[in-house]
Design an enzyme around this catalytic site. Structure first.
Site, short mmCIF file in Angstrom:
data_model
loop_
_atom_site.label_atom_id
_atom_site.label_comp_id
_atom_site.label_asym_id
_atom_site.label_seq_id
_atom_site.Cartn_x
_atom_site.Cartn_y
_atom_site.Cartn_z
N ASP A 127 0.86 -1.18 0.00
CA ASP A 127 0.00 0.00 0.00
C ASP A 127 0.89 1.23 0.00
O ASP A 127 1.60 1.48 0.98
CB ASP A 127 -0.92 -0.01 1.22
N ARG A 129 -0.22 4.42 -0.56
CA ARG A 129 -1.02 5.64 -0.48
C ARG A 129 -0.56 6.56 0.64
O ARG A 129 0.05 6.13 1.61
CB ARG A 129 -2.50 5.28 -0.28
#
Length: 200
Positions: A127, A129
């Protein structure tokens, strides 16, 4: 450098009328969107908020490999029914790895790898983000307290780390189908998403 508010307009949708506001990073040109309803005046209490990362395949093409499209539509319906809320639509395709790498990861998933391992095999984070733009977007909309529509504890902590008062979590369990059961299982077991086995 922080993102800046650029423009806003009304946006009629299949789920009700919203306001759409665009924010932009002046250095990278990266754009993010706030889809809001019922915030013409500063809210006096907690506001329904979803932080939704762009998913072209799910949001636009109705892919069954994920639950992103159904989550977005369910959130629009929920906010329209409540009369107030915000969707922060962040342009972070493929959990931040971009569309090309996302499709490369899909090809690895076709070979039997789960969504986490597929990213790692590409030497990419599971991930990638970030959420630092959320506080600026919410501050522009005068939102101080949120009821966060999410199953992801990392989003809750990310907003709290920015000083946003997350007073409640609203679960979102939609979109399960035979093509994404392994994906949802991986999110629950390897990414600590707050799904229960009997949620669907």
């Amino acid at each position: 450098m922080p993102i800046e508010f650029i423009a806003t307009s009304k946006l009629p949708t299949a789920f009700g009328e919203f306001n759409i506001s665009v924010f932009q990073d002046p250095v990278t040109g990266e754009e993010h969107v706030a889809l809001s309803k019922g915030l013409e005046n500063p809210p006096t209490g907690p506001v329904l908020v979803r932080v939704h990362s762009e998913c072209l395949t799910g949001d636009a093409f109705a892919s069954l490999k994920c639950d992103c499209g159904p989550q977005l539509q369910a959130t629009q319906k929920l906010i329209n029914e409540a009369g107030q809320g915000v969707i922060l639509y962040l342009r972070q395709e493929g959990r931040g790895i971009g569309l090309t790498n996302k499709i490369r990861a899909y090809a690895l998933q076709d070979q039997g790898h789960d969504t986490v391992d597929a990213n790692l095999l590409l030497n990419l984070p599971a991930d990638a983000r970030r959420y630092d733009m959320c506080s600026i977007m919410l501050d522009h909309l005068k939102v101080k307290e949120v009821k966060l529509i999410t199953n992801n504890p990392l989003k809750i902590q990310a907003l709290k780390d920015q000083g946003i008062n997350v007073v409640d979590r609203v679960p979102l369990t939609v979109g399960r189908n035979p093509f994404n059961e392994q994906y949802l299982k991986t999110k629950r077991e390897r990414m600590d998403h707050l799904y229960q086995k009997d949620d669907f």
